[in-house]
Design an enzyme around this catalytic site. Sequence first.
Site, short mmCIF file in Angstrom:
data_model
loop_
_atom_site.label_atom_id
_atom_site.label_comp_id
_atom_site.label_asym_id
_atom_site.label_seq_id
_atom_site.Cartn_x
_atom_site.Cartn_y
_atom_site.Cartn_z
N HIS A 21 0.85 -1.20 0.00
CA HIS A 21 0.00 0.00 0.00
C HIS A 21 0.88 1.24 0.00
CE1 HIS A 21 -3.17 2.81 1.20
NE2 HIS A 21 -4.01 1.88 0.79
N ASP A 59 -7.92 -5.34 0.02
CA ASP A 59 -8.38 -6.21 -1.07
C ASP A 59 -7.99 -7.67 -0.90
OD1 ASP A 59 -7.57 -3.39 -2.90
OD2 ASP A 59 -9.59 -4.20 -2.74
C1 SDX Z 1 -6.27 0.11 -2.83
O1 SDX Z 1 -4.48 4.65 -1.96
C2 SDX Z 1 -5.40 4.00 -1.33
O2 SDX Z 1 -5.76 4.32 -0.26
C3 SDX Z 1 -6.00 2.84 -2.12
C4 SDX Z 1 -7.00 1.98 -1.33
C5 SDX Z 1 -8.29 2.75 -1.04
O3 SDX Z 1 -9.00 2.35 -0.14
O4 SDX Z 1 -8.63 3.67 -1.84
O5 SDX Z 1 -6.42 1.56 -0.11
C6 SDX Z 1 -7.42 0.73 -2.13
O6 SDX Z 1 -6.03 0.45 -3.97
C7 SDX Z 1 -5.38 -0.86 -2.08
C8 SDX Z 1 -4.15 -1.33 -2.93
C9 SDX Z 1 -4.64 -2.45 -3.86
N1 SDX Z 1 -3.59 -2.80 -4.83
C10 SDX Z 1 -2.96 -3.99 -4.78
O7 SDX Z 1 -3.11 -4.84 -3.88
C11 SDX Z 1 -2.04 -4.25 -5.97
C12 SDX Z 1 -0.71 -4.81 -5.45
N2 SDX Z 1 -0.01 -3.74 -4.72
C13 SDX Z 1 0.90 -2.91 -5.43
O8 SDX Z 1 0.74 -2.78 -6.79
C14 SDX Z 1 1.43 -1.72 -4.65
O9 SDX Z 1 1.72 -2.16 -3.39
C15 SDX Z 1 0.56 -0.48 -4.57
C16 SDX Z 1 0.16 -0.01 -5.91
C17 SDX Z 1 -0.63 -0.75 -3.74
C18 SDX Z 1 1.41 0.58 -3.89
O10 SDX Z 1 2.42 0.88 -4.75
P1 SDX Z 1 3.52 1.99 -4.38
O11 SDX Z 1 3.22 2.70 -3.11
O12 SDX Z 1 3.75 2.83 -5.59
O13 SDX Z 1 4.75 1.13 -4.01
P2 SDX Z 1 5.77 0.64 -5.07
O14 SDX Z 1 5.05 0.10 -6.25
O15 SDX Z 1 6.78 1.72 -5.26
O16 SDX Z 1 6.44 -0.60 -4.30
C19 SDX Z 1 7.49 -0.39 -3.40
C20 SDX Z 1 8.35 -1.65 -3.56
C21 SDX Z 1 8.69 -1.97 -5.01
O17 SDX Z 1 9.90 -2.67 -5.02
P3 SDX Z 1 11.26 -1.84 -5.45
O18 SDX Z 1 10.95 -1.17 -6.80
O19 SDX Z 1 11.46 -0.80 -4.34
O20 SDX Z 1 12.33 -2.87 -5.53
O21 SDX Z 1 7.57 -2.79 -3.08
C22 SDX Z 1 7.36 -3.68 -4.16
C23 SDX Z 1 7.62 -2.94 -5.45
O22 SDX Z 1 8.08 -3.84 -6.45
N3 SDX Z 1 5.95 -4.09 -4.07
C24 SDX Z 1 5.53 -5.34 -4.21
C25 SDX Z 1 4.13 -5.26 -4.02
N4 SDX Z 1 3.77 -4.00 -3.79
C26 SDX Z 1 4.91 -3.28 -3.84
N5 SDX Z 1 6.18 -6.49 -4.47
C27 SDX Z 1 5.40 -7.59 -4.55
N6 SDX Z 1 4.05 -7.62 -4.36
C28 SDX Z 1 3.39 -6.47 -4.11
N7 SDX Z 1 2.07 -6.48 -3.93
#
Ligand code: SDX
Length: 434
Positions: free
Chosen positions: A311, A369
């Site tokens: 998140h 989720d």
């Molecule tokens: C919702 O914003 C809100 O409040 C949203 C929400 C709401 O109520 O409105 O809470 C609802 O959208 C919840 C999130 C649902 N999405 C997912 O579950 C999809 C999977 N999660 C990711 O795609 C990700 O965690 C996000 C999009 C939720 C957050 O992305 P960020 O903050 O941009 O973080 P990032 O992508 O920069 O990740 C940081 C690191 C990265 O690694 P590095 O590039 O630093 O090496 O963490 C890794 C990412 O690769 N990472 C994951 C991961 N999520 C982040 N690695 C594996 N699995 C994951 N799920």
Amino acid sequence: MTTKKNEIGKAFIEIDNAKYELPLYKPNVGPNVVDISKLYAQANVFTYDPGFTSTANCSSTITYIDGENGILLYRGYKIEDLVENADFLEVSYLLLNGELPNIKEKNDFVNAITYHSMLHEQMTRFYAGFRRDAHPMAITCGVIGALSAFYHDSTDINDPQQRMIASRRLIAKMPTIAAMAYKYSLGQPFVYPKNDLGYASNFMHMCFSFPTEDYKINKILADALDKVFILHADHEQNASTSTVRLAGSSGANPFACIAAGVASLWGPAHGGANEAALNMLEEIGTADNITKYIKKAKDSNDPFRLMGFGHRVYKSYDPRAKIMQKTCHEVLDALSLRDDPLLKVAMELEKIALEDPYFIEKKLYPNVDFYSGIILRALGFPKDMFTVLFALARTVGWISQWKEMIEDSEQRIGRPRQLYMGNVDKKFINLEDR
Ligand code: SDX
């Protein structure tokens, strides 16, 4: 309403030996905020923050999230207290108006929502324009936008009365629109709302009943769905809420703004994650496949991510996920599905991930989720309806944030700038000479 701010001093920035001072605000809770709104005029520089990881786009009194400690407040009330003691329409009143309703206020609000739940009959013809296999989010987005073609008497955003009517119409009609999208996908007749049913019960009635027989509401399941709606109702300035605010800042009508929010929520990184998380659990299938998928999630060359994990704000357990997990057990127990294989995979996946250094170091925890898909599937909803239910619940958050923005004297049309790295001063060459 003027934007609430509490200036506690100045922040300083030095550029090319020139020093600029910027107001520093202290919020009621959370990090201090540096006001950079005059920086371009003073120093002829922009700030750069793709994804807005360090940027506050407004002052708000609606929802507060403490990502480090896993805290979520709606108008100052803990989400755990609201889920335990209030129902969705009570929480909707709180988000919209800033305080919990008394008995009379609640009854009046419930009546207003109940008696606005029907759609203009002519709107039902919009559905016939979609293929039967259209994704219900596509249908929902289209029909919500079309509301402004029918309800002209609540599109003047400068009239508080019309803003209130539009807000109530959206909260009241969203379940009807969503249920009709579901029935349309099945080729079954639309079921009209019933005024003697509660909000969640009415939605289940419109989705799962048939004109040919009586439908018996299962109170445990309806109460669980009501809790799921509360957990999804608002969440500060997430992607879809920011979309609604930006659309609304141009003066667009509230129906168009909410349709924009639905479109943004659909993305798998946002509200589409509940559908994606269940697809992932089904793809993993059994616990012995988990290690393979954890490895894929950790591989930076593999686009696979654990859906329902991670998140932007929560760097600890999403408090909604904790409540969702508890509700998941309640629903599966009520349906004698305690041994649901997907729940077992989800629980084992969570356990393994939370012990893995990669997830610990990156502070990746289950989010709202991760468990919601298992509940919604157990309640009888197909996967492609999961994000529609998220949109149904988030409508009150979107419209509350939209209302706050319209009433904020400081808000202007949103118009970000850019870091331009394109060509400059290109000489035009005639077509025949290229
Ligand atoms: C919702 O914003 C809100 O409040 C949203 C929400 C709401 O109520 O409105 O809470 C609802 O959208 C919840 C999130 C649902 N999405 C997912 O579950 C999809 C999977 N999660 C990711 O795609 C990700 O965690 C996000 C999009 C939720 C957050 O992305 P960020 O903050 O941009 O973080 P990032 O992508 O920069 O990740 C940081 C690191 C990265 O690694 P590095 O590039 O630093 O090496 O963490 C890794 C990412 O690769 N990472 C994951 C991961 N999520 C982040 N690695 C594996 N699995 C994951 N799920």
